[in-house]
Design a protein around this motif. Structure first.
Motif, PDB file in Angstrom:
ATOM      1  N   SER A  21       0.842  -1.194   0.000  1.00 39.26           N
ATOM      2  CA  SER A  21       0.000   0.000   0.000  1.00 39.26           C
ATOM      3  C   SER A  21       0.873   1.239   0.000  1.00 39.26           C
ATOM      4  N   THR A  23       0.485   5.725   0.294  1.00 41.98           N
ATOM      5  CA  THR A  23      -0.282   6.964   0.350  1.00 41.98           C
ATOM      6  C   THR A  23       0.658   8.137   0.164  1.00 41.98           C
ATOM      7  N   ARG A  72      -6.272   1.821  -7.334  1.00 40.70           N
ATOM      8  CA  ARG A  72      -6.302   2.986  -6.468  1.00 40.70           C
ATOM      9  C   ARG A  72      -6.770   2.541  -5.092  1.00 40.70           C
ATOM     10  N   GLY A  73      -6.209   3.144  -4.070  1.00 41.53           N
ATOM     11  CA  GLY A  73      -6.652   2.864  -2.719  1.00 41.53           C
ATOM     12  C   GLY A  73      -7.918   3.629  -2.382  1.00 41.53           C
ATOM     13  N   ASN A  74      -8.478   3.367  -1.228  1.00 38.17           N
ATOM     14  CA  ASN A  74      -9.719   4.029  -0.826  1.00 38.17           C
ATOM     15  C   ASN A  74      -9.491   5.503  -0.488  1.00 38.17           C
ATOM     16  N   GLU A  76      -7.605   9.280  -0.760  1.00 37.96           N
ATOM     17  CA  GLU A  76      -7.102  10.108  -1.848  1.00 37.96           C
ATOM     18  C   GLU A  76      -5.606   9.856  -2.025  1.00 37.96           C
TER      19      GLU A  76
END
Length: 130
Positions: A21, A23, A72-74, A76
């Protein structure tokens, strides 16, 4: 200040799975494409997979096709990489990359170019034992 952070690396046996993951915090925009690269000891950084800002377009290196899935992750500016059927040759440090929102759209011709990406994470180690 932009901060890109990866998580999810580790040690797994051949044939196993891992989910990475990433971000990106501090970006003044959300319409960014994101990708994954990897670097094995003694080798250059190579493209693995990428996804467009909308999530509608995905790109894979030949070595990743059929085994890895980028999405895409949950949150932003988040991206994930699901890796299955891992092989010892997948052992590397995996880096998350954020493409410039002012650059060209991702395409199969440019997606592997390091210069397309403005921000990079510190990397997460993936080790696959035989």
């Amino acid at each position: 200040q932009v901060q890109v952070a990866e998580s999810g690396g580790g040690l797994v046996q051949a044939g196993g799975s891992l989910r990475l993951s990433c971000t990106a915090a501090g970006l003044p925009f959300t319409t960014v494409s994101m990708g994954w690269f990897r670097q094995a000891p003694g080798k250059g950084r190579e493209f693995v997979a990428a996804v467009s800002w909308s999530g509608s377009d995905t790109f894979y290196a030949d070595s990743a096709k059929g085994r890895f899935t980028v999405s895409r992750g949950n949150a932003e500016n988040a991206v994930e990489l699901q890796m299955t059927s891992l092989k010892p040759e997948d052992t590397a440090v995996y880096y998350c990359a954020v493409a410039s929102p002012y650059g060209p759209a991702l395409s199969s011709n440019n997606v592997g170019s390091l210069s397309l990406y403005d921000y990079w994470g510190q990397g997460t180690q993936v080790s696959v034992s035989p």
